[in-house]
Design an enzyme around this catalytic site. Structure first.
Site, PDB file in Angstrom:
ATOM      1  N   TRP A 265       0.706  -1.406   0.158  1.00 50.32           N
ATOM      2  CA  TRP A 265      -0.053   0.078  -0.162  1.00 50.32           C
ATOM      3  C   TRP A 265       0.944   1.276   0.121  1.00 50.32           C
ATOM      4  CZ3 TRP A 265      -4.457  -0.500  -1.920  1.00 50.32           C
ATOM      5  CH2 TRP A 265      -5.227  -1.777  -1.958  1.00 50.32           C
TER       6      TRP A 265
ATOM      7  N   ASP B   2      -1.459   6.831   6.403  1.00 48.20           N
ATOM      8  CA  ASP B   2      -2.565   5.797   5.815  1.00 48.20           C
ATOM      9  C   ASP B   2      -2.806   4.784   6.862  1.00 48.20           C
ATOM     10  OD1 ASP B   2      -4.072   3.836   4.728  1.00 48.20           O
ATOM     11  OD2 ASP B   2      -2.817   3.567   2.948  1.00 48.20           O
TER      12      ASP B   2
ATOM     13  N   LYS C 171     -12.063  -1.661   6.082  1.00 46.91           N
ATOM     14  CA  LYS C 171     -11.094  -2.845   6.948  1.00 46.91           C
ATOM     15  C   LYS C 171     -11.726  -3.107   8.282  1.00 46.91           C
ATOM     16  CE  LYS C 171      -8.964  -3.007   3.115  1.00 46.91           C
ATOM     17  NZ  LYS C 171      -7.836  -2.057   2.646  1.00 46.91           N
TER      18      LYS C 171
HETATM   19  C1  LIG Z   1      -7.285  -1.309   1.554  1.00 43.67           C
HETATM   20  C2  LIG Z   1      -6.202  -0.483   1.608  1.00 43.67           C
HETATM   21  C3  LIG Z   1      -6.142   0.638   0.897  1.00 43.67           C
HETATM   22  C4  LIG Z   1      -6.918   0.986  -0.306  1.00 43.67           C
HETATM   23  O1  LIG Z   1      -8.177   1.099   0.096  1.00 43.67           O
HETATM   24  P1  LIG Z   1      -9.478   1.615  -0.913  1.00 43.67           P
HETATM   25  O2  LIG Z   1     -10.436   2.006  -0.009  1.00 43.67           O
HETATM   26  O3  LIG Z   1      -9.721   0.300  -1.399  1.00 43.67           O
HETATM   27  O4  LIG Z   1      -9.110   2.565  -1.752  1.00 43.67           O
HETATM   28  C5  LIG Z   1      -4.974   1.690   1.206  1.00 43.67           C
HETATM   29  N1  LIG Z   1      -4.343   1.610   2.166  1.00 43.67           N
HETATM   30  C6  LIG Z   1      -4.365   0.312   2.991  1.00 43.67           C
HETATM   31  C7  LIG Z   1      -3.425   0.183   4.184  1.00 43.67           C
HETATM   32  C8  LIG Z   1      -5.299  -0.552   2.673  1.00 43.67           C
HETATM   33  O5  LIG Z   1      -5.410  -1.738   3.541  1.00 43.67           O
END
Ligand SMILES: *Cc1c(COP(=O)(O)O)cnc(C)c1O
Length: 363
Positions: free
Chosen positions: A105, A174, A198
């Site tokens: 990511w 993030d 998540k």
């Molecule tokens: C799943 C995830 C993303 C992407 O998320 P989306 O909402 O599908 O764009 C980005 N960063 C992390 C750490 C993730 O687990």
């Protein structure tokens, strides 16, 4: 509800939601707060929805201890759109941004930032297969910001304390896959973003927490849906927001408060993760964890078995035992157990029991 069959859901995202939250949404679905309509059918300008979004924000502020000089936004486009919005808004023309790359990511986030301007890796652990923290950071003291990914969902590498940026460099995170899984000190961050699906709700909304001074950096004339300043000023209501997703994250925040807050939740998360890591460590090498011990995630636990054939069998038999979503990401292979906040200790124990029995049969 007793006739409804629920499985143990180890999906990486969208992931498991608390049963109480789903039941509450179900109970309110046809008649939300006496409106005679579902929350999906009411105006986002109604007083009922105003209360939904304001309560969600207030509960999140309480859970995370968000200081008053931060704005909270509920946006669309997933965490992936934040890979673009972040540099667009916070990286002045000509400036460069730093990224700590500890997994897929953060690697994608850096790649996206490079499309619109200068960005560099302050460190990358890719040569080690993204299995831990970088030994050192090569930090740009003039960077527009330093971004890291607190939990790499695919590689199972999680930070439990923030990297320290050079003086004056804003820290950005993030936090998609470990958001509200343990307490954090928000005041260390200039911006936090997290896709809800998540650990905090369904897909459809991304929480962005931004310190007020960062809004002064936002350039003029950005397309309106990409402009933090406009979106923050409107309270996430510049256009029609993802109202059902916001309602659901609000229910999850309320549930998290009822669990005793983030310190209590972290304690349960540690108990669950310890159970799985112990099963891995005591397997005599039958199960091999991906991440180094000091970087082991409490949320996502990727592990391998002695052969791909056994991994396929494991996934198939687990599914028969109602343990769902354990197949790992293709880039790491093997299995991955995602044990987000809503995964119960009981569900984790069921997984560990299955792992031990599977080893006995196949080891
Ligand atoms: C799943 C995830 C993303 C992407 O998320 P989306 O909402 O599908 O764009 C980005 N960063 C992390 C750490 C993730 O687990």
């Amino acid at each position: 509800m007793s006739d409804v069959k629920r499985v143990y859901n180890f999906n990486p995202g969208p992931g498991v939601l608390p049963l109480e939250v789903l039941q509450e949404a179900q109970a309110e679905l046809l008649d939300f707060k006496g409106t005679g309509m579902s929350v999906m059918e009411i105006s986002h300008r109604s007083k009922e929805f105003e209360s939904v979004i304001q309560t969600a924000e207030a509960d999140l502020r309480e859970l995370l201890g968000i200081p008053s000089n931060y704005k909270v936004m509920f946006l669309q486009g997933g965490a992936t759109l934040q890979f673009t919005m972040l540099p667009m808004n916070l990286r002045p023309a000509g400036a460069s941004a730093d990224y700590i790359v500890t997994g897929s990511w953060s690697k994608i986030a850096l790649k996206e930032a490079k499309k619109l301007g200068a960005a560099r890796a302050a460190a990358t652990t890719e040569a080690d297969g993204f299995n831990g923290f970088p030994a050192s950071l090569d930090l740009d003291p003039k960077a527009a910001y330093l971004q890291f990914t607190s939990n790499e969902t695919i590689h199972g590498v999680e930070y439990f304390s923030e990297p320290t940026p050079p003086a004056g460099v804003p820290l950005v995170c993030d936090m998609s896959s470990d958001f509200i899984s343990h307490p954090i000190d928000v005041s260390k961050y200039a911006l936090i973003y997290a896709g809800a699906q998540k650990n905090a709700g369904p897909s459809g909304t991304t929480v962005v927490i931004i310190r007020d001074d960062m809004l002064e950096r936002v350039p003029e004339n950005l397309p309106v849906m990409l402009d933090y300043k406009t979106l923050a000023a409107s309270g996430s209501l510049h256009n029609t927001p993802p109202s059902f997703a916001i309602y659901m994250v609000g229910l999850v925040f309320k549930w998290a408060k009822k669990q005793g807050g983030l310190a209590a939740i972290e304690k349960i998360n540690r108990t669950k993760a310890d159970l799985v890591y112990q099963a891995i460590d005591e397997s005599g090498g039958f199960y091999r964890g991906h991440a180094k011990p000091e970087a082991r995630s409490l949320m996502n636990i990727p592990f391998r078995l002695p052969s791909e054939e056994l991994e396929d069998t494991f996934a198939k038999e687990a599914k028969k035992a109602d343990l769902i979503g354990l197949k790992g990401h293709r880039s790491v292979g093997g299995m991955r157990a995602s044990i987000y906040n809503a995964m119960t200790v009981e569900g984790t124990q069921a997984l560990v029991k299955f792992m031990k029995e599977f080893q006995k049969k196949n080891g």
